[in-house]
Design a protein around this motif. Structure first.
Motif, PDB file in Angstrom:
ATOM      1  N   ASP A   1       0.821  -1.211   0.000  1.00 57.10           N
ATOM      2  CA  ASP A   1       0.000   0.000   0.000  1.00 57.10           C
ATOM      3  C   ASP A   1       0.851   1.256   0.000  1.00 57.10           C
ATOM      4  O   ASP A   1       0.777   2.087   0.895  1.00 57.10           O
ATOM      5  CB  ASP A   1      -0.919   0.012   1.230  1.00 57.10           C
ATOM      6  N   ASP A   2       1.713   1.391  -1.013  1.00 58.23           N
ATOM      7  CA  ASP A   2       2.574   2.563  -1.175  1.00 58.23           C
ATOM      8  C   ASP A   2       3.511   2.784   0.006  1.00 58.23           C
ATOM      9  O   ASP A   2       3.983   3.880   0.231  1.00 58.23           O
ATOM     10  CB  ASP A   2       1.736   3.837  -1.419  1.00 58.23           C
ATOM     11  N   ASN A   3       3.789   1.747   0.805  1.00 55.82           N
ATOM     12  CA  ASN A   3       4.767   1.880   1.884  1.00 55.82           C
ATOM     13  C   ASN A   3       6.159   1.920   1.262  1.00 55.82           C
ATOM     14  O   ASN A   3       6.465   1.163   0.364  1.00 55.82           O
ATOM     15  CB  ASN A   3       4.683   0.682   2.841  1.00 55.82           C
ATOM     16  N   GLN A   4       7.024   2.782   1.785  1.00 59.17           N
ATOM     17  CA  GLN A   4       8.400   2.833   1.330  1.00 59.17           C
ATOM     18  C   GLN A   4       9.221   1.967   2.271  1.00 59.17           C
ATOM     19  O   GLN A   4       9.354   2.268   3.447  1.00 59.17           O
ATOM     20  CB  GLN A   4       8.900   4.285   1.351  1.00 59.17           C
TER      21      GLN A   4
ATOM     22  N   GLY B   1       3.682 -20.217  -9.435  1.00 61.26           N
ATOM     23  CA  GLY B   1       4.007 -18.796  -9.368  1.00 61.26           C
ATOM     24  C   GLY B   1       4.400 -18.389  -7.970  1.00 61.26           C
ATOM     25  O   GLY B   1       4.516 -19.215  -7.063  1.00 61.26           O
ATOM     26  N   GLY B   2       4.612 -17.099  -7.784  1.00 61.74           N
ATOM     27  CA  GLY B   2       5.027 -16.632  -6.466  1.00 61.74           C
ATOM     28  C   GLY B   2       5.139 -15.133  -6.393  1.00 61.74           C
ATOM     29  O   GLY B   2       4.822 -14.415  -7.342  1.00 61.74           O
ATOM     30  N   LYS B   3       5.639 -14.675  -5.251  1.00 65.66           N
ATOM     31  CA  LYS B   3       5.755 -13.239  -5.015  1.00 65.66           C
ATOM     32  C   LYS B   3       6.912 -12.981  -4.072  1.00 65.66           C
ATOM     33  O   LYS B   3       7.070 -13.672  -3.065  1.00 65.66           O
ATOM     34  CB  LYS B   3       4.455 -12.704  -4.389  1.00 65.66           C
ATOM     35  N   GLU B   4       7.718 -11.977  -4.414  1.00 65.48           N
ATOM     36  CA  GLU B   4       8.793 -11.536  -3.537  1.00 65.48           C
ATOM     37  C   GLU B   4       8.346 -10.258  -2.846  1.00 65.48           C
ATOM     38  O   GLU B   4       7.858  -9.329  -3.490  1.00 65.48           O
ATOM     39  CB  GLU B   4      10.071 -11.304  -4.346  1.00 65.48           C
ATOM     40  N   LEU B   5       8.497 -10.217  -1.515  1.00 70.28           N
ATOM     41  CA  LEU B   5       8.057  -9.086  -0.712  1.00 70.28           C
ATOM     42  C   LEU B   5       9.249  -8.466   0.012  1.00 70.28           C
ATOM     43  O   LEU B   5      10.160  -9.194   0.427  1.00 70.28           O
ATOM     44  CB  LEU B   5       7.026  -9.535   0.332  1.00 70.28           C
TER      45      LEU B   5
ATOM     46  N   GLU C   1       6.525 -11.646  12.298  1.00 74.23           N
ATOM     47  CA  GLU C   1       6.345 -11.184  13.672  1.00 74.23           C
ATOM     48  C   GLU C   1       7.268 -10.031  14.049  1.00 74.23           C
ATOM     49  O   GLU C   1       6.849  -9.074  14.710  1.00 74.23           O
ATOM     50  CB  GLU C   1       6.572 -12.371  14.625  1.00 74.23           C
ATOM     51  N   GLU C   2       8.535 -10.102  13.664  1.00 69.60           N
ATOM     52  CA  GLU C   2       9.502  -9.089  14.089  1.00 69.60           C
ATOM     53  C   GLU C   2       9.188  -7.696  13.543  1.00 69.60           C
ATOM     54  O   GLU C   2       9.581  -6.696  14.149  1.00 69.60           O
ATOM     55  CB  GLU C   2      10.922  -9.484  13.663  1.00 69.60           C
ATOM     56  N   VAL C   3       8.495  -7.614  12.404  1.00 71.18           N
ATOM     57  CA  VAL C   3       8.175  -6.301  11.833  1.00 71.18           C
ATOM     58  C   VAL C   3       6.667  -6.032  11.817  1.00 71.18           C
ATOM     59  O   VAL C   3       6.226  -4.992  11.332  1.00 71.18           O
ATOM     60  CB  VAL C   3       8.772  -6.144  10.411  1.00 71.18           C
ATOM     61  N   SER C   4       5.885  -6.986  12.341  1.00 65.11           N
ATOM     62  CA  SER C   4       4.418  -6.836  12.453  1.00 65.11           C
ATOM     63  C   SER C   4       3.753  -6.509  11.114  1.00 65.11           C
ATOM     64  O   SER C   4       2.891  -5.630  11.045  1.00 65.11           O
ATOM     65  CB  SER C   4       4.064  -5.759  13.487  1.00 65.11           C
ATOM     66  N   GLU C   5       4.156  -7.222  10.074  1.00 63.91           N
ATOM     67  CA  GLU C   5       3.561  -7.001   8.761  1.00 63.91           C
ATOM     68  C   GLU C   5       3.123  -8.325   8.155  1.00 63.91           C
ATOM     69  O   GLU C   5       3.741  -9.367   8.410  1.00 63.91           O
ATOM     70  CB  GLU C   5       4.555  -6.288   7.834  1.00 63.91           C
ATOM     71  N   PRO C   6       2.060  -8.317   7.326  1.00 62.46           N
ATOM     72  CA  PRO C   6       1.561  -9.569   6.743  1.00 62.46           C
ATOM     73  C   PRO C   6       2.495 -10.114   5.665  1.00 62.46           C
ATOM     74  O   PRO C   6       3.133  -9.364   4.933  1.00 62.46           O
ATOM     75  CB  PRO C   6       0.206  -9.176   6.148  1.00 62.46           C
ATOM     76  N   ILE C   7       2.528 -11.444   5.603  1.00 63.59           N
ATOM     77  CA  ILE C   7       3.240 -12.149   4.542  1.00 63.59           C
ATOM     78  C   ILE C   7       2.206 -12.723   3.561  1.00 63.59           C
ATOM     79  O   ILE C   7       2.409 -12.745   2.365  1.00 63.59           O
ATOM     80  CB  ILE C   7       4.061 -13.316   5.121  1.00 63.59           C
ATOM     81  N   PHE C   8       1.099 -13.186   4.143  1.00 62.56           N
ATOM     82  CA  PHE C   8       0.060 -13.846   3.353  1.00 62.56           C
ATOM     83  C   PHE C   8      -1.257 -13.702   4.104  1.00 62.56           C
ATOM     84  O   PHE C   8      -1.285 -13.729   5.333  1.00 62.56           O
ATOM     85  CB  PHE C   8       0.383 -15.344   3.201  1.00 62.56           C
ATOM     86  N   SER C   9      -2.347 -13.576   3.365  1.00 61.75           N
ATOM     87  CA  SER C   9      -3.678 -13.710   3.968  1.00 61.75           C
ATOM     88  C   SER C   9      -4.644 -14.221   2.914  1.00 61.75           C
ATOM     89  O   SER C   9      -4.466 -13.987   1.711  1.00 61.75           O
ATOM     90  CB  SER C   9      -4.183 -12.394   4.579  1.00 61.75           C
ATOM     91  N   GLY C  10      -5.648 -14.962   3.382  1.00 61.58           N
ATOM     92  CA  GLY C  10      -6.624 -15.516   2.463  1.00 61.58           C
ATOM     93  C   GLY C  10      -7.882 -15.942   3.181  1.00 61.58           C
ATOM     94  O   GLY C  10      -7.870 -16.209   4.387  1.00 61.58           O
TER      95      GLY C  10
ATOM     96  N   PRO D   1      -0.574 -11.525  -0.815  1.00 60.54           N
ATOM     97  CA  PRO D   1      -0.516 -10.442  -1.791  1.00 60.54           C
ATOM     98  C   PRO D   1      -1.737 -10.474  -2.721  1.00 60.54           C
ATOM     99  O   PRO D   1      -2.353 -11.519  -2.870  1.00 60.54           O
ATOM    100  CB  PRO D   1       0.761 -10.740  -2.582  1.00 60.54           C
ATOM    101  N   GLU D   2      -2.028  -9.332  -3.302  1.00 56.81           N
ATOM    102  CA  GLU D   2      -3.206  -9.247  -4.169  1.00 56.81           C
ATOM    103  C   GLU D   2      -3.039 -10.064  -5.442  1.00 56.81           C
ATOM    104  O   GLU D   2      -4.020 -10.495  -6.038  1.00 56.81           O
ATOM    105  CB  GLU D   2      -3.493  -7.778  -4.514  1.00 56.81           C
ATOM    106  N   SER D   3      -1.811 -10.273  -5.853  1.00 52.84           N
ATOM    107  CA  SER D   3      -1.541 -11.083  -7.042  1.00 52.84           C
ATOM    108  C   SER D   3      -0.160 -11.704  -6.890  1.00 52.84           C
ATOM    109  O   SER D   3       0.637 -11.271  -6.053  1.00 52.84           O
ATOM    110  CB  SER D   3      -1.594 -10.222  -8.307  1.00 52.84           C
ATOM    111  N   ILE D   4       0.091 -12.730  -7.708  1.00 55.46           N
ATOM    112  CA  ILE D   4       1.423 -13.329  -7.716  1.00 55.46           C
ATOM    113  C   ILE D   4       1.949 -13.335  -9.145  1.00 55.46           C
ATOM    114  O   ILE D   4       1.190 -13.205 -10.104  1.00 55.46           O
ATOM    115  CB  ILE D   4       1.419 -14.755  -7.126  1.00 55.46           C
ATOM    116  N   ASN D   5       3.257 -13.471  -9.261  1.00 58.85           N
ATOM    117  CA  ASN D   5       3.882 -13.545 -10.573  1.00 58.85           C
ATOM    118  C   ASN D   5       3.737 -14.958 -11.132  1.00 58.85           C
ATOM    119  O   ASN D   5       3.698 -15.930 -10.382  1.00 58.85           O
ATOM    120  CB  ASN D   5       5.358 -13.171 -10.474  1.00 58.85           C
ATOM    121  N   THR D   6       3.647 -15.058 -12.436  1.00 60.97           N
ATOM    122  CA  THR D   6       3.488 -16.353 -13.097  1.00 60.97           C
ATOM    123  C   THR D   6       4.801 -17.132 -13.040  1.00 60.97           C
ATOM    124  O   THR D   6       5.884 -16.543 -12.856  1.00 60.97           O
ATOM    125  CB  THR D   6       3.088 -16.165 -14.568  1.00 60.97           C
TER     126      THR D   6
END
Length: 199
Positions: A28-31, A52-56, A84-93, A106-111
């Motif tokens: 969400d536009d986080n830097q 497929g997958g996603k790099e975060l 946990e250490e940064v209190s940010e999501p990796i995955f949700s569904g 993530p909203e989408s993943i790479n092919t």
């Protein structure tokens, strides 16, 4: 005095702009700093094919613990995996009883085609290197008690990103998460493993 104040403001603004150039926009536009990354690799439960997958990217942190926020499906439920250490999501569904949920983050993943491959696959790690991210969902228990680590690893071991992550962080655990968007009379053909690696 006014000139000094203007000069200080200009320097503060210039420093802030310089710091931004070292970050990467994610979500969400986080830097966020680009050094601390996690990759999710999706593998079909029944066929063990890479889908497929996603790099975060996350704020800098050398540790990596995955915690879960799980709401069982009465009719509708959901699961979130949290770095946990940064209190940010990796995955949700979503998890839907007698239905089919969807991955929401993530909203989408790479092919699969967007992941470069290597000629010499990464060696199969010892089974002790794998860690299961589990939730209390009885329908998944037969699949969690007899995991085919070799087949899962073989589906991603020729990816350049796997080689890169394993070389940069060889002692880290290879996290496995089974996402079951349909439960009740759930269809395992709709379920997927997520291989989760930290660089």
């Amino acid at each position: 005095m006014k000139k000094s104040l203007l000069l200080l403001c200009f320097l503060a603004f210039f420093t802030a702009c310089s710091d931004d150039s070292e970050t990467q926009a994610v979500g969400d536009d986080n830097q966020l700093p680009v050094g601390n990354k996690v990759v999710l690799l999706k593998v079909d439960l029944l066929t063990n094919s890479f889908e497929g997958g996603k790099e975060l990217a996350f704020p800098e942190n050398s540790n990596f613990t995955i915690s879960t926020d799980f709401n069982p499906a009465g009719d509708f439920g959901d699961i979130t995996l949290i770095y946990e250490e940064v209190s940010e999501p990796i995955f949700s569904g979503d998890i839907i009883w007698m239905g089919l949920g969807q991955m929401t983050f993530p909203e989408s993943i790479n092919t699969p085609e967007e992941f470069p491959t290597i000629q010499n696959p990464v060696s199969q790690p010892d089974e002790s290197q794998f860690a299961l991210v589990s939730v209390d969902e009885p329908a998944t228990s037969p699949f969690l008690s007899d995991i085919d680590y070799d087949a899962i690893w073989s589906s991603v071991n020729n990816l350049a990103v796997v080689k890169e992550y394993r070389e940069s962080n060889p002692e880290s655990k290879i996290n496995l998460f089974l996402y079951t968007p349909s439960v009740g009379v759930g269809d395992p053909a709709e379920w997927d493993w997520f291989v989760i690696l930290k660089n």
